[in-house]
Design a protein around this motif. Structure first.
Motif, PDB file in Angstrom:
ATOM      1  N   GLN A   3       0.850  -1.187   0.000  1.00 22.78           N
ATOM      2  CA  GLN A   3       0.000   0.000   0.000  1.00 22.78           C
ATOM      3  C   GLN A   3       0.890   1.243   0.000  1.00 22.78           C
ATOM      4  O   GLN A   3       1.626   1.486   0.950  1.00 22.78           O
ATOM      5  N   VAL A   4       0.866   1.978  -1.080  1.00 26.44           N
ATOM      6  CA  VAL A   4       1.707   3.178  -1.194  1.00 26.44           C
ATOM      7  C   VAL A   4       0.812   4.312  -1.671  1.00 26.44           C
ATOM      8  O   VAL A   4       0.092   4.161  -2.659  1.00 26.44           O
ATOM      9  N   THR A   5       0.823   5.446  -0.955  1.00 29.27           N
ATOM     10  CA  THR A   5       0.002   6.573  -1.403  1.00 29.27           C
ATOM     11  C   THR A   5       0.774   7.375  -2.449  1.00 29.27           C
ATOM     12  O   THR A   5       1.999   7.224  -2.590  1.00 29.27           O
ATOM     13  N   THR A   6       0.045   8.240  -3.123  1.00 28.27           N
ATOM     14  CA  THR A   6       0.670   9.088  -4.134  1.00 28.27           C
ATOM     15  C   THR A   6       1.773   9.953  -3.514  1.00 28.27           C
ATOM     16  O   THR A   6       2.849  10.107  -4.078  1.00 28.27           O
ATOM     17  N   GLN A   7       1.467  10.490  -2.305  1.00 23.59           N
ATOM     18  CA  GLN A   7       2.466  11.336  -1.633  1.00 23.59           C
ATOM     19  C   GLN A   7       3.722  10.524  -1.322  1.00 23.59           C
ATOM     20  O   GLN A   7       4.843  10.996  -1.519  1.00 23.59           O
ATOM     21  N   GLU A   8       3.494   9.291  -0.847  1.00 23.26           N
ATOM     22  CA  GLU A   8       4.659   8.454  -0.538  1.00 23.26           C
ATOM     23  C   GLU A   8       5.455   8.172  -1.812  1.00 23.26           C
ATOM     24  O   GLU A   8       6.687   8.221  -1.824  1.00 23.26           O
ATOM     25  N   ALA A   9       4.735   7.911  -2.887  1.00 24.87           N
ATOM     26  CA  ALA A   9       5.412   7.634  -4.153  1.00 24.87           C
ATOM     27  C   ALA A   9       6.258   8.830  -4.565  1.00 24.87           C
ATOM     28  O   ALA A   9       7.401   8.682  -5.009  1.00 24.87           O
ATOM     29  N   GLU A  10       5.695  10.026  -4.386  1.00 25.29           N
ATOM     30  CA  GLU A  10       6.438  11.233  -4.764  1.00 25.29           C
ATOM     31  C   GLU A  10       7.668  11.413  -3.867  1.00 25.29           C
ATOM     32  O   GLU A  10       8.729  11.836  -4.323  1.00 25.29           O
ATOM     33  N   GLY A  26      -2.450   0.891 -12.680  1.00 24.14           N
ATOM     34  CA  GLY A  26      -2.994  -0.388 -12.209  1.00 24.14           C
ATOM     35  C   GLY A  26      -1.947  -1.486 -12.284  1.00 24.14           C
ATOM     36  O   GLY A  26      -1.049  -1.445 -13.111  1.00 24.14           O
ATOM     37  N   SER A  27      -2.033  -2.434 -11.384  1.00 29.41           N
ATOM     38  CA  SER A  27      -1.146  -3.597 -11.463  1.00 29.41           C
ATOM     39  C   SER A  27      -1.724  -4.675 -10.563  1.00 29.41           C
ATOM     40  O   SER A  27      -2.525  -4.396  -9.668  1.00 29.41           O
ATOM     41  N   GLN A  28      -1.297  -5.912 -10.789  1.00 28.49           N
ATOM     42  CA  GLN A  28      -1.817  -6.994  -9.957  1.00 28.49           C
ATOM     43  C   GLN A  28      -0.899  -7.294  -8.776  1.00 28.49           C
ATOM     44  O   GLN A  28      -1.333  -7.777  -7.761  1.00 28.49           O
ATOM     45  N   GLN A  29       0.399  -7.026  -8.947  1.00 32.03           N
ATOM     46  CA  GLN A  29       1.326  -7.474  -7.912  1.00 32.03           C
ATOM     47  C   GLN A  29       2.046  -6.335  -7.210  1.00 32.03           C
ATOM     48  O   GLN A  29       2.161  -6.325  -5.990  1.00 32.03           O
ATOM     49  N   ASP A  30       2.549  -5.366  -7.996  1.00 35.48           N
ATOM     50  CA  ASP A  30       3.346  -4.288  -7.421  1.00 35.48           C
ATOM     51  C   ASP A  30       2.502  -3.019  -7.335  1.00 35.48           C
ATOM     52  O   ASP A  30       1.421  -2.949  -7.881  1.00 35.48           O
ATOM     53  N   VAL A  48       7.036  -0.178  -6.751  1.00 36.49           N
ATOM     54  CA  VAL A  48       7.310  -0.619  -5.380  1.00 36.49           C
ATOM     55  C   VAL A  48       6.890  -2.082  -5.359  1.00 36.49           C
ATOM     56  O   VAL A  48       5.710  -2.415  -5.476  1.00 36.49           O
ATOM     57  N   ALA A  49       7.898  -2.948  -5.264  1.00 37.37           N
ATOM     58  CA  ALA A  49       7.653  -4.369  -5.490  1.00 37.37           C
ATOM     59  C   ALA A  49       6.847  -4.985  -4.365  1.00 37.37           C
ATOM     60  O   ALA A  49       6.964  -4.581  -3.196  1.00 37.37           O
ATOM     61  N   ASN A  50       6.060  -5.938  -4.744  1.00 33.37           N
ATOM     62  CA  ASN A  50       5.341  -6.734  -3.766  1.00 33.37           C
ATOM     63  C   ASN A  50       6.379  -7.389  -2.844  1.00 33.37           C
ATOM     64  O   ASN A  50       7.339  -7.992  -3.328  1.00 33.37           O
ATOM     65  N   PRO A  51       6.197  -7.252  -1.524  1.00 34.35           N
ATOM     66  CA  PRO A  51       7.206  -7.823  -0.617  1.00 34.35           C
ATOM     67  C   PRO A  51       7.361  -9.329  -0.803  1.00 34.35           C
ATOM     68  O   PRO A  51       8.344  -9.914  -0.345  1.00 34.35           O
ATOM     69  N   ALA A  52       6.410  -9.953  -1.488  1.00 33.65           N
ATOM     70  CA  ALA A  52       6.554 -11.396  -1.740  1.00 33.65           C
ATOM     71  C   ALA A  52       7.778 -11.681  -2.622  1.00 33.65           C
ATOM     72  O   ALA A  52       8.321 -12.793  -2.609  1.00 33.65           O
ATOM     73  N   PHE A  53       8.209 -10.700  -3.402  1.00 33.73           N
ATOM     74  CA  PHE A  53       9.399 -10.898  -4.244  1.00 33.73           C
ATOM     75  C   PHE A  53      10.670 -10.764  -3.396  1.00 33.73           C
ATOM     76  O   PHE A  53      10.801  -9.815  -2.630  1.00 33.73           O
ATOM     77  N   THR A  54      11.591 -11.681  -3.579  1.00 34.10           N
ATOM     78  CA  THR A  54      12.875 -11.549  -2.894  1.00 34.10           C
ATOM     79  C   THR A  54      13.759 -10.596  -3.675  1.00 34.10           C
ATOM     80  O   THR A  54      13.512 -10.325  -4.859  1.00 34.10           O
ATOM     81  N   ALA A  55      14.805 -10.125  -2.994  1.00 39.35           N
ATOM     82  CA  ALA A  55      15.746  -9.227  -3.675  1.00 39.35           C
ATOM     83  C   ALA A  55      16.366  -9.930  -4.879  1.00 39.35           C
ATOM     84  O   ALA A  55      16.575  -9.322  -5.934  1.00 39.35           O
ATOM     85  N   ALA A  56      16.610 -11.227  -4.739  1.00 41.99           N
ATOM     86  CA  ALA A  56      17.219 -11.975  -5.848  1.00 41.99           C
ATOM     87  C   ALA A  56      16.275 -12.029  -7.036  1.00 41.99           C
ATOM     88  O   ALA A  56      16.683 -11.894  -8.198  1.00 41.99           O
TER      89      ALA A  56
END
Ligand code: PMP
Length: 919
Positions: A3-10, A26-30, A48-56
């Motif tokens: 969950q990222v707001t527009t302000q946070e994104a900026e 729009g997106s399904q994962q990120d 802003v990646a879905n935390p389910a994704f690992t750094a690798a």
């Protein structure tokens, strides 16, 4: 999804040094945001990646995007980051307490948009582009390895059966659930035995319409890039293509064969093995099944979300389409397209049923038995066969693999099923189905039966199939002919024909369409191809009466049997025809020269003018075509026909502006000024000591798309050219002879009488005929310095053809029909123009109409590329139409004058569909 707001994104963007406004995407994962700079340009896409994704995993995705970019694809490569940022309300200072953290990075923004939009049509060119992107990506990733690829994904086709089984319970509609499960199991049974042989590699895994981006040029999209590497994994290489082509199926008008351009394009870059080709369609079915069950699962979680429910509809449709043709048929089709096999299965020779004396019935477009529209009569096949039985044959058989014109229909937006997968038999002494040998599958009873030979385990095969799928269906049957003691069916030579044509033609001799149907028959306003598809003919102005008119055929054949010679002999038809022609023209146009074509007529008209006036110069208008002979070419100014036309006219040709009231120097009510300019140009020539011998123009602007000349134009220009001793030549070759509906001749619309008229095209309904008609006085002067003889111009056969055409135009009321049906069609097209802004104007009169496409109604930027694409799409919908004008942005509508309201409706409906769904 984080969950990222527009302000946070900026704020995150600012940490990368970017001062931007963030717009959520729009997106399904990120969580994705478009980053827009104050000046309006796009700085990139914040992911802003879905935390389910690992750094690798993220590292792998970014490295794969770099690979794709290095291979020449546009790709969403990383510009900033990744950095770890707090999300879901976590502390900004980076302390681990509360909320969570995710990796943020800014990716390159790829303008142009994607292929998304299920309501949009994807043309074969675009589908091929999708296959090319998949192929390029497959090549780029073939040696890519990374620890971040080791993951199990729901979308990996290797797990598809498990996914379908696990999620099928979410499908609420019981019938659909059963269908999806059964289709997946059947498809999997085709994949499984070959699974061990399928090459593996890194795949993007989601090369779909949603993720393929396009370059947009001239209103047309060309796939050239890829985004969203979130499903990157290691899997079957062929899966990349299967996923890509499945996404084609949800688009407007798409059906299984629509994906073939992508398969060919992929194969051209990254050769598919026979095993890969064999599992391709089963994998499409698996992918479609996975999409349905996953969509239903999502809907169960997110009930009431319109977006999710809408997507379900698309996924169901996609599944229906994927399973609308048996997988083995699609496999046969794909193998045959790629030259990897397919084709009818072999049958051991040896006659299993002796039919006795057998007549073979030819029901193809080239059969004499279907002349004069007989193919449209119900029951023709039976009548023909029974007549042969009555002649004493023991049996009558049709041909295996033949495209039957008798099975075709007119005015069809989709190709009908015409190709025979077996043989129809009529037997003088009927056999009951039980009396046929087991090798043959028998349908029907009584004196007409259909026999076929199915391959083992083959699906139910319809007696007739659509030509697009014929290679697939024929791969699951065999030719029964040898089993019945009949010669085996010959292979079609249609593909070779174009190559042979190119080998014996010069490049300048063009043909319509890149991949044209082979047209071997015409009837009224219909043209029949050898695959049995019948097209509505909206371009053949030469065949005014309609194709293959029986009265012309009979008259010409009778005269050919009786006499054909040259007009120095004394016979009646040439006199009668000349009288009839002159009788259609006002005084003093009473003297007729008969030639064989429009070019000859224009050439002769110019020679008459030069000789009769003693002048050396000629004034012609821009954007005109008058022929290919030396003189007629000299006055042809159309740059569509000859790109160098304007710079290469000989010095005796003087060109004035095209009096185009829609575009050009003067528009609308201003267009009357074209006459003043032309008058001035003629005056200046005369003043310079070069008074023109003639002013030559189409009296209604056919070549520009069927436009009337401005009011008073010809009156003013004719007067001026005559004032200086020159002649007025009207080229009626396209627009004359009743086509305009309200006037038999184009010059009547202008209220003038020319000195010389050229006629051709319609005169012979396709039989080569042309004429120049002028006054006695002008013709007399030509006698003093010219010569005229044409070996075949005005021959008995030509004259009879010409007379018959005039009779039929009169007897069938074709000029009135042109006015009535043309008026109706113009009305329908004008209604379309209200809804489709691409239509700038509808020009024309009667059955000479022009639909002009513009990108912008103010600037009138010609939509040239769009017009070409529209013509291609119209062909798919069963309509033959071509562009005209120097800008090639006008549909030239000039069908045979027998066009009826049903034909006009089909045309307007098809155009409406093309403009709605895309091209
Ligand atoms: N004049 C005009 C206006 C034409 O449209 C054409 C043919 N497109 C010609 C002359 C030349 O006629 P043909 O092709 O019969 O030589």
């Amino acid at each position: 999804m984080p969950q990222v707001t527009t302000q946070e994104a900026e704020r995150i963007a600012a940490s990368f040094g970017l001062t931007v406004r963030a717009q959520p995407l729009g997106s399904q994962q990120d969580s994705n945001f478009l980053l827009v700079e104050p000046a309006g340009s796009v700085a990139g896409v914040l992911k802003v990646a879905n935390p389910a994704f690992t750094a690798a995993e993220i590292e792998a995705q970014d490295a794969a995007a770099e690979r794709a970019a290095a291979a020449g694809l546009r790709a969403g490569t990383v510009r900033h980051g990744p950095v770890s940022v707090p999300v879901d309300g976590g502390p900004v200072d980076g302390s681990p307490a509360g909320g969570s953290r995710a990796l943020a990075r800014v990716l390159r923004y790829l303008p142009g948009g994607t292929l998304a939009g299920a309501g949009r049509y994807l043309s074969p060119r675009v589908v091929a582009g999708l296959g090319t992107v998949a192929g390029q990506l497959s090549q780029a990733l073939s040696t890519f390895e990374h620890p971040g690829l080791d993951r199990v994904l729901q979308w990996d086709l290797r797990h598809s059966l498990r996914v379908v089984t696990a999620l099928a319970g979410h499908v609420r509609d019981e019938g659909l659930r059963a269908q999806v499960t059964a289709a997946a199991e059947a498809a999997w049974s085709r994949v499984e035995p070959l699974a061990g042989q399928l090459p593996w590699q890194t795949v993007h895994g989601d090369v779909t319409d949603d993720n393929v981006v396009c370059r947009v040029a001239h209103g047309l999209r060309t796939p050239d890039g890829i985004i969203d590497f979130g499903d990157l994994t290691s899997s079957w290489a062929v899966g990349e293509l299967a996923v890509a082509i499945t996404s084609v199926l949800r688009h407007a008008g798409a059906e299984p064969c629509s994906v073939l351009p992508a398969v060919r394009a992929f194969h051209a870059l990254r050769l598919l093995s026979a095993d890969e080709a064999a599992v391709l369609w089963p994998l499409v079915v698996m992918r479609a099944a996975v999409l349905v069950v996953s969509g239903e699962q999502q809907a169960a979680i997110d009930d009431g979300n319109d977006y999710v429910t809408g997507a379900l509809e698309h996924e169901r449709r996609l599944f229906e389409r994927a399973t609308s043709v048996p997988a083995e048929v699609m496999t046969g089709l794909i193998l045959s397209e790629l030259g990897l096999g397919g084709g009818p299965s072999r049958v051991p020779s040896g006659v299993v049923l002796d039919l006795g004396r057998t007549a073979v019935l030819d029901l193809s477009a080239q059969s004499d038995a279907v002349d004069e529209g007989a193919w449209l009569e119900p029951g023709l096949e039976d009548r023909l066969a029974r007549a042969l039985l009555e002649q004493g044959y023991d049996a009558v058989a049709t041909r295996f693999g033949e495209a039957r014109l008798t099975a075709s229909v007119v005015l069809a937006g989709v190709s009908p099923a015409t190709v025979a997968t077996g043989i129809d038999l009529w037997l003088a002494k009927p056999l009951s189905p039980a009396e046929f040998p087991d090798r043959l599958t028998v349908r029907g009873d009584g004196d007409r039966v259909h026999v076929s030979v199915r391959a083992e385990g083959a699906p139910e095969v319809p007696p007739l199939v659509r030509p697009e799928y014929a290679a697939g269906w024929l791969s699951v049957v065999a030719d029964p002919s040898p089993l019945l003691g009949l010669p085996a069916a010959a292979k079609s030579a249609d593909r070779d024909l174009l190559e042979r044509r190119e080998a014996s033609f010069a490049a300048v001799q063009e043909h319509y369409y890149r991949d044209p149907p082979r047209i071997e028959r015409g009837w009224r306003h219909h043209l029949a191809a050898t695959d049995g598809r019948v097209y509505l003919d909206m371009v053949n102005n030469v065949t005014v009466l309609g194709h293959a008119h029986p009265r012309v055929e009979a008259a010409v054949a009778r005269q050919l049997r009786r006499l054909n010679t040259n007009s120095r002999f004394n016979y009646a038809s040439v006199v009668e025809f000349s009288e009839r022609l002159a009788g259609l023209l006002p005084d003093p146009l009473d003297t007729v020269f008969l030639v064989n074509s429009g070019s000859e007529a224009v050439d002769l008209a110019l020679r008459l003018a030069l000789v009769a006036t003693g002048h050396q110069d000629v004034v012609a208008v821009r954007e005109a075509y008058h022929g290919w002979t030396y003189a007629s070419d000299a006055v042809s100014t159309s740059t569509a026909d000859n790109p160098n036309a304007l710079s290469t006219r000989p010095p005796w040709v003087h060109v004035v502006d095209a009096p185009n009231s829609y575009r050009g120097r003067y528009r609308g009510s201003e267009a009357v000024r074209y006459a003043g300019d032309a008058v001035r140009a003629i005056g200046e020539l005369a003043a310079a000591g070069r008074p023109p011998a003639a002013f030559l123009a189409e009296p209604y602007y056919g070549n520009a798309g069927g436009m009337p000349l401005p009011g008073g134009y010809l009156a003013a220009v004719y007067a001026e050219v005559r004032r200086h001793g020159g002649l007025a030549i009207a080229d009626e070759i396209q627009v004359g002879y009743g086509r305009l509906g309200h006037w038999f001749w184009g010059f009547e619309q202008q209220g003038v009488v020319p000195d010389v008229v050229t006629v051709a095209k319609a005169m012979g309904n396709g039989y080569p005929l042309g004429a120049v008609v002028t006054s006695r006085a002008i013709a007399a002067r030509y006698r003093e310095a010219g010569y005229f003889f044409s070996s075949t111009g005005g021959s008995p056969v030509s004259s009879v053809a010409g007379l018959t055409v005039l009779d039929v135009i009169r007897d069938e009321g074709l000029q009135a029909n042109a006015a009535r049906v043309g008026g109706y069609l113009k009305g329908r097209l004008e209604t379309l123009a209200v809804r489709h802004s691409l239509i700038g104007a509808v020009h024309g009169s009667g059955l000479y109409l022009g639909v002009e496409f513009v990108r912008d109604r103010e600037r009138l930027e010609p939509a040239t590329e769009e017009t070409a694409a529209i013509c291609d799409r119209m062909l798919e919908l069963g309509v033959i139409i071509q562009p005209t004008s120097d800008r090639m942005c006008v549909l030239k509508i000039k069908p045979p004058l027998c066009l009826d309201v049903a034909g006009a409706d089909l045309f307007a409906d098809a155009l409406d569909r093309v403009l709605t769904e895309g091209f």
